[in-house]
Write a protein that holds these residues in place. Structure first.
Motif, short mmCIF file in Angstrom:
data_model
loop_
_atom_site.label_atom_id
_atom_site.label_comp_id
_atom_site.label_asym_id
_atom_site.label_seq_id
_atom_site.Cartn_x
_atom_site.Cartn_y
_atom_site.Cartn_z
N SER A 101 0.83 -1.21 0.00
CA SER A 101 0.00 0.00 0.00
C SER A 101 0.86 1.26 0.00
O SER A 101 0.41 2.31 -0.42
N GLU A 102 2.10 1.11 0.44
CA GLU A 102 2.96 2.29 0.50
C GLU A 102 3.35 2.76 -0.91
O GLU A 102 3.25 3.91 -1.25
N SER A 103 3.81 1.79 -1.69
CA SER A 103 4.24 2.15 -3.05
C SER A 103 3.08 2.08 -4.04
O SER A 103 3.25 2.33 -5.23
N GLU A 104 1.90 1.75 -3.53
CA GLU A 104 0.71 1.61 -4.37
C GLU A 104 0.96 0.66 -5.53
O GLU A 104 0.74 0.97 -6.70
N ARG A 105 1.46 -0.52 -5.18
CA ARG A 105 1.73 -1.52 -6.20
C ARG A 105 1.11 -2.84 -5.77
O ARG A 105 1.00 -3.13 -4.57
N ILE A 106 0.73 -3.63 -6.75
CA ILE A 106 0.27 -4.98 -6.48
C ILE A 106 1.18 -5.92 -7.26
O ILE A 106 1.43 -5.70 -8.45
N PHE A 107 1.70 -6.91 -6.59
CA PHE A 107 2.59 -7.88 -7.24
C PHE A 107 1.88 -9.21 -7.33
O PHE A 107 1.51 -9.80 -6.32
N VAL A 108 1.66 -9.67 -8.56
CA VAL A 108 0.96 -10.93 -8.76
C VAL A 108 1.99 -11.93 -9.31
O VAL A 108 2.58 -11.69 -10.36
N THR A 109 2.19 -13.01 -8.58
CA THR A 109 3.19 -14.01 -9.00
C THR A 109 2.48 -15.23 -9.55
O THR A 109 1.51 -15.72 -8.96
N LEU A 110 2.95 -15.71 -10.68
CA LEU A 110 2.41 -16.93 -11.25
C LEU A 110 3.56 -17.81 -11.69
O LEU A 110 4.68 -17.33 -11.92
N PRO A 159 7.88 -13.86 -22.92
CA PRO A 159 9.00 -13.28 -22.16
C PRO A 159 9.35 -14.06 -20.89
O PRO A 159 10.41 -13.84 -20.32
N PHE A 160 8.49 -14.94 -20.42
CA PHE A 160 8.78 -15.60 -19.14
C PHE A 160 8.43 -17.09 -19.18
O PHE A 160 8.08 -17.69 -18.17
N ASN A 161 8.54 -17.69 -20.34
CA ASN A 161 8.15 -19.08 -20.51
C ASN A 161 8.90 -20.01 -19.53
O ASN A 161 10.12 -19.99 -19.46
N GLY A 162 8.14 -20.76 -18.76
CA GLY A 162 8.73 -21.74 -17.85
C GLY A 162 9.31 -21.15 -16.57
O GLY A 162 10.01 -21.83 -15.84
N GLN A 163 9.01 -19.88 -16.32
CA GLN A 163 9.59 -19.23 -15.15
C GLN A 163 8.50 -18.82 -14.16
O GLN A 163 7.32 -18.75 -14.51
N THR A 164 8.95 -18.54 -12.96
CA THR A 164 8.05 -17.92 -11.99
C THR A 164 8.12 -16.43 -12.27
O THR A 164 9.21 -15.86 -12.34
N PHE A 165 6.98 -15.86 -12.52
CA PHE A 165 6.97 -14.49 -13.00
C PHE A 165 6.09 -13.62 -12.11
O PHE A 165 5.00 -14.03 -11.73
N THR A 166 6.60 -12.46 -11.77
CA THR A 166 5.83 -11.55 -10.94
C THR A 166 5.44 -10.33 -11.75
O THR A 166 6.29 -9.64 -12.31
N MET A 167 4.16 -10.10 -11.84
CA MET A 167 3.68 -8.94 -12.57
C MET A 167 3.61 -7.76 -11.61
O MET A 167 3.12 -7.87 -10.50
N ASN A 168 4.15 -6.66 -12.10
CA ASN A 168 4.23 -5.44 -11.31
C ASN A 168 3.09 -4.53 -11.75
O ASN A 168 3.10 -4.01 -12.86
N ILE A 169 2.12 -4.38 -10.89
CA ILE A 169 0.89 -3.70 -11.29
C ILE A 169 0.69 -2.42 -10.52
O ILE A 169 0.85 -2.36 -9.30
#
Lengths: 793, 423
Positions: B143-152, B214-224
């Motif tokens: 909430s501080e940086s107003e970001r949501i990180f979604v990892t898949l 760009p992230f095939n086969g990896q653990t990827f975190t989307m920076n939203i």
């Protein structure tokens, strides 16, 4: 086959030592100039009366004619000048200086009667060539009174216009990006002002302008569809003089004169629009916080000097800049102001340095160093300023800040070029040369700037994308007189290109022949291959500054084309008419187009993904009648043409018509002299351009989804328009005239672009969507009258 | 001489008028182009997921100059689905162009072939299967940086396509920017780029459509970077088939380029052989409280409205009437409306609203509910926007429609439905 063996035979003959076999010959060489101002006369016809053979002067007024006798009688003729007949006898000085006098207007009508059978179209090997004189350009009506060279060329057969009012040249089904535009030999990349509505060529500074549509001689290369070769005037060598024009949009002034006792001359011509000055003043006057404006200026300058009798140097320069801007100032609180700015600008610079040398009466050389630069930019910026009184003593505290982004794209070329002309024999005129060009593309430079005085922040981030490529070419061609009836220009253009990790090369054969038929009709046929390494990616085809010049890359190969053209031509001297009928077939490979919906890609980091590569075919017939002398001059042209494209990614791989596939195109341009006054008209008619329209649709989640059956499957209504202009000369010591012109005289509502609209009628109860679709067309120019004033001083 | 003076006066006036015309107006007029209607074709809309009933919506294509209601429903088709595992079922029409099948529910690893036959149309066929499910590993809200990180965690064995969307508590799709540099080029396809301002940042989207290159086969975190303020949004990650991805991507491109006069028109890719639309499988993973199933259950029930307002040039007219409809399972709607008679001013007439409804939550502003029925009423194909108020736990549906009224003036029609019975 017999014909080709004849050519080869002649070629072999020429390669054998010539001086031995023609010991008896007389070589006459020199320069032809205009007696009134000392300027070179390009394209002057020379005709040896007894032998019935001739030549023409080159781009610098130089000629060389070999006669197999010890004497010759030569007639020098040039349109608009008194013909001159001179006899020459051995021994001769190496360089002749021939001066021709301009025709006095009163004799003009008499000249028509005099048979002038030596400078007809049928005498030239070159076909598919069109030229206009600046007198013709200035005599014809122009949009907003601004004379425009490119718009006059659009009236020629085989050359079509794109969007209404734009200056792009669509030559034989090609696109503006496939037309090489040369100004004193330097490539002009974006030859437009005013968002494409005006060209950068200032008619006061131009000497000659020629367009080639096919049958390209070997000396030209690098574009598929056409060449526009423009040369600047050199300036009066006899006296200082000036001229100018005041129009509604822009005004221009030109000064020229001799230097160093007539061994040198200069010309400077400048032009600027002033609408923004008026509106700026007005906006300031009413205290508006919103200021909007547009201007362009351009400067042409040229200097030349005879260093020795055999050496001449030239330096020519062109610079032009367009700028559109918008500044909006707002204040949310006292002591606080924000100013947001948006600017759009583009500029062109070309610099040509040239050295002509006559080595001997048979060899003429020309060494050139060229620089061409084009850049367009967009700036978005916010400036703010806060003034507060703080502290116990009410100190005034000011904080200012700026943050903005500037995005630019551009192209810089540096070239070195050498051209030689060799006249080994009366039947041969050989040209050869080579050129090397270094291109630096900057398809995108992004510059971010932040500044804040209170926090002492000043950051600039620049992200440049640069691509350097190099291009070279070499050529050789020989204009051969095979017999009195048969002439040919045989040559080859070789070029190469180095980009990233790829190298492309090409060998392009070029042949043009002319055979004289009975009754002075000439039958001509030509074949040319062309290759283009630089691509123009255009959003709209209207010449917006967002158009991008991009290099061929490993994935995007160069464009290639071949063209076969044939025709008959004749000059009918009795009526001073040039008549020509030509047919052509052109095939283009590797042409690029945006993929579906990929039109809006603004960022070009990945432009290769946004385009698709395909093939194009164009063919057609062109008919043309032109009268160059007399009370009524001008031309009538008709073009029947077809232009198709095929891309695997568009229209499901099926062939479709090009957007500017105009089936019929008629242009009439006439100037009539009424005593000292003049009246001129232009009438154009062309088939409407092609558009893609949806034929059916459905909805998904409330949004309409359109279905398209054929790419460019529909046509907008035919385009036609009548322009008129009246020239009123004023009586004074120096000539001057008022020009009143009307664009689109009968206010035809031509289609600029179309927009589809789904009607939604709603009634609260029984109401439903009335989903019928209407198509709206937008018209740009109704009748537009304008007045301008042209003067000499 | 006076003649000449007059002439010049007129001339100068004309010039200035012309200049003003040029500067201030762009002339437009209606262009008469005859566009022949091609033969109508079947349009299929079917998105299926593991274990959920089959739902196929059918309509037909309509010529652009044909006066017709859109969607033009097809209610007499024979719709069959055949699985590669030997399953076969025929779907039944439930009204409004909605066809349902509740046996042989979609299973992983089975290739399904849809066939639609209807008299008057060329038959269509489409094939697709469920993609493997990619789960959301983690959603971190800073909430501080107003970001949501979604990892898949992306499975490297196959090419994956995803849509990511976020629901905030007031059941509105929240818009957001995806800041990952490696997704730059993909995200750009979603926004209309101003050709004069090409350097604009990441587009703001409600649904991010991405592929895993760009992230095939990896653990990827989307920076939203969310454009909404919500401490606890519900995150949806749809793993979709390539047919689904192509359809939605080309559809978005077409929508974005529609109003740009110089743009090359773009067509929408379809995997329906002989027709249009989409037949595609998806798998959904949800992180959070709200799910479409819960919402759908909450929506079922009866809604009534007793009047509408017309806002016309600042003037508000309110007219009482009575409308009632019930949303049933399987997208069926029943109801009626009593409105003033068209020709008899003092009497009322009753119009049936029986048909189907659909909830769309893939794009658009909010949850949208659309009614499909045969009567020509304003509610046909009009978005009803859902408002869920937590304070009194009451659901209401809003209908706002702007357009031209009978007199050709611009008007806004507004109506609110209150849920009167049901869960």
């Amino acid at each position: 086959m017999k014909f080709f063996s004849k050519i080869i035979l002649r070629f072999l003959v020429f390669l054998t030592p010539l001086n031995v076999s023609f010991a008896q010959s007389l070589i006459i060489s020199g320069y032809v100039t205009d007696a009134s101002n000392g300027e070179a006369l390009v394209g002057t016809n020379l005709w040896e009366i007894y032998l019935q053979q001739g030549t023409t002067t080159n781009q610098y007024g130089f000629f060389s004619l070999t006669v197999p006798r010890d004497s010759a009688v030569i007639r020098f003729s040039h349109q608009g000048f008194e013909a001159l007949i001179l006899s020459f006898k051995d021994p001769l000085e190496e360089l002749q200086r021939i001066q021709l006098l301009p025709t006095v207007i009163a004799f003009d009508s008499l000249l028509v009667i005099e048979a002038d059978e030596y400078d007809g179209l049928h005498q030239q090997v070159q076909m598919s060539s069109m030229e206009v004189s600046m007198e013709e350009v200035e005599a014809l009506p122009a949009l907003l009174g601004e004379t425009d060279l490119l718009k006059v060329f659009q009236l020629m057969p085989g050359i079509q216009s794109g969007v209404e009012g734009s200056t792009g040249l669509y030559i034989r089904g090609g696109t503006p990006g496939q037309t090489l535009i040369l100004l004193d030999g330097a490539t002009v990349y974006n030859a437009v002002h005013l968002f494409g509505f005006m060209s950068t060529f200032n008619t006061d500074a131009i000497n000659t302008a020629t367009v080639l549509k096919g049958g390209f001689p070997s000396r030209y290369g690098g574009r598929l569809s056409g060449v526009l070769d423009v040369t600047m005037r050199e300036g009066n060598r006899n006296k200082f003089e000036g001229r100018g024009a005041v129009g509604l949009v822009a005004s221009r002034v030109t000064v020229e004169g001799p230097l160093f006792n007539g061994r040198s001359s200069f010309i400077v011509s400048a032009r600027r629009t002033y609408l923004d000055l008026i509106t700026w003043g007005f906006q300031k006057l009413i205290g508006s916080d919103y200021i909007q404006g547009y201007h362009f200026y351009d400067v042409n300058a040229k200097w030349n000097m005879d260093v020795t009798s055999k050496d001449r140097v030239f330096v020519s320069f062109y610079a032009g800049r367009d700028k559109a801007y918008e500044h909006d100032r707002t204040s949310f609180a006292p002591g606080e102001t924000d100013q947001s700015s948006f600017e759009l600008d583009w500029n062109n610079v070309t610099l040509t340095s040239r050295w002509n040398r006559v080595f001997n009466s048979r060899l003429f050389s020309n060494m050139t160093i060229l620089l061409s630069h084009f850049q367009s930019g967009i700036l978005e910026e916010l400036k703010y300023k806060t003034e507060t009184n703080i502290g116990p003593f009410g100190d005034r505290y000011t904080n200012t800040g700026t943050f903005g982004d500037r995005y630019t794209n551009g192209l810089t070329d540096v070239s070195i070029k050498t051209d030689l002309e060799y006249f080994p024999h009366r039947d041969h005129h050989v040209r050869f040369g080579a050129m090397g060009t270094y291109h630096q593309f900057t398809p995108s430079i992004q510059r971010h700037h932040e500044f804040e005085s209170a926090l002492n922040i000043d950051t600039t981030i620049v992200i440049p994308v640069k691509v350097s490529t190099s291009e070279w070419s070499a050529y050789a061609e020989d204009e051969i007189t095979l017999s009195r009836k048969l002439k040919a220009n045989v040559g080859v253009h070789i070029s190469g290109y180095v980009t990233q990790n790829s190298t492309y090369t090409s060998v392009q054969p070029r042949v043009s022949t002319s055979y004289l038929l009975p009754r002075d009709w000439a039958f001509k046929i030509s074949y040319a291959q062309m290759q283009q390494y630089i691509q123009l990616l255009s959003n709209s085809g209207s010449g917006l500054p967002t158009d991008l010049w991009l290099p061929s890359t490993t994935d995007i190969p160069p464009q290639k084309a071949w063209q076969l053209a044939t025709g008959i031509e004749r000059t009918i001297d009795r009526y001073a008419l040039d008549v020509s009928l030509e047919g052509y077939y052109k095939q283009m490979d590797g042409v690029i187009a945006y993929k579906e919906g990929g039109n809006l890609v603004g960022s070009n980091q990945n432009w290769e993904d946004a385009v698709t590569i395909g093939r194009g075919w164009t063919y057609g017939a062109e008919f043309y009648v032109r009268r160059k002398r007399g009370q009524t001059t001008g031309w009538i042209s008709y073009t029947l043409s077809y232009s198709h494209r095929r891309f695997s990614d568009l229209n499901e791989g099926r062939v479709f018509p090009h957007r500017y596939d105009r089936r019929h195109d008629i242009s009439i341009a006439l100037v009539r002299e009424l005593g000292r006054r003049k009246i001129s008209v232009i009438w154009v008619y062309s088939t409407g351009h092609a558009v893609t329209l949806s034929t059916s649709r459905y909805t998904h989640e409330g949004a309409i989804i359109d279905l398209y059956s054929e790419h460019n499957g529909f046509r907008v209504p035919a385009y036609h328009r009548l322009d008129l202009s009246l020239h009123f000369p004023r009586d004074s010591a120096k000539p001057s005239e008022f020009i009143l012109s009307f664009y689109n005289m009968y206010s035809r509502r031509n289609t600029f672009f179309i927009e589809t609209k789904d009607n939604q009628n709603v009634d609260p109860y029984i109401g439903y969507y009335n989903e019928q679709r209407t198509i709206k067309k937008f018209t740009l120019f109704p009748i537009i009258p304008s007045l301008s004033y042209r003067f000499y001083f | 001489m006076t003649m000449l003076n007059h002439f010049f006066k007129i001339l100068f006036t004309a010039i200035f008028v012309a200049f003003y015309c040029l500067a201030l107006t762009r002339c437009s007029s209606v262009l008469e182009i005859k566009i022949d209607s091609p033969d109508p074709q079947i349009v299929v809309n079917c998105l299926f997921t593991e274990g959920a009933p089959w739902k196929v919506v059918l309509q037909q294509t309509v010529g652009v100059q044909q006066e017709s209601i859109i969607p033009a429903i097809i209610d007499h088709a024979k719709v069959t689905i055949e699985g590669s595992d030997g399953t076969f079922l025929t779907l039944s029409h439930e009204g409004g162009g909605f066809y349902f099948g509740e046996s042989s529910l979609p299973k992983m690893g089975v290739v399904y072939t849809l066939t639609v036959e209807a008299t008057g149309f060329e038959s269509v066929e489409a094939t697709d299967q469920l993609p493997s499910l990619t789960k959301i590993q983690e959603v971190v809200i800073n909430s501080e940086s107003e970001r949501i990180f979604v990892t898949l965690e992306d499975d490297g064995n196959a090419k994956h396509y995803y849509t990511l969307s976020m629901l905030t508590h007031n059941i509105q799709y929240g818009s957001f920017q995806v800041l990952n540099a490696e997704l730059n080029e993909q995200m750009k396809q979603f926004s209309i780029q101003d050709p004069l301002a090409p350097y604009i940042d990441q587009p703001i989207v409600r649904v991010a459509l991405i592929h895993d290159e760009p992230f095939n086969g990896q653990t990827f975190t989307m920076n939203i970077s969310p454009q909404f303020s919500s401490s606890d949004p519900t995150t949806y990650l749809h793993t979709v088939s390539s047919s689904y991805y192509d359809y939605y991507l080309t559809k978005t491109v077409q929508e974005n380029s529609r109003d740009t006069p110089f743009a090359e028109p773009s067509s929408v890719t379809s995997n329906i052989m002989g027709g249009h639309g989409v037949f595609a499988g998806y798998m959904l993973d949800v992180d959070g409280d709200d799910s479409p199933e819960i919402l759908h259950h909450q929506l079922l029930g009866t809604y009534t409205s007793s009047g509408f307002s017309i806002l016309n040039f600042g003037k508000v007219d309110t007219t009482p009437d009575h409308i009632e409809f019930t949303l049933h399972p399987k997208n069926r709607v029943t109801g009626f409306m009593q409105v003033p008679h068209e020709s008899l001013p003092d009497s009322m007439m009753t119009v049936s609203l029986d048909g189907a409804y659909n909830i769309s939550h893939h794009d658009g502003l909010d949850y949208q509910i659309r009614l499909y029925h045969d009567a020509q009423t304003l509610f046909r194909n009009t978005e009803l926007i859902l408002n869920r108020s937590y304070s009194n736990r009451q659901l209401s549906l809003m209908m706002i429609q702007s357009g031209l009224d009978a007199n050709g003036r611009f008007a806004v029609f507004q109506r609110t439905f209150i849920k009167t019975s049901g869960r």
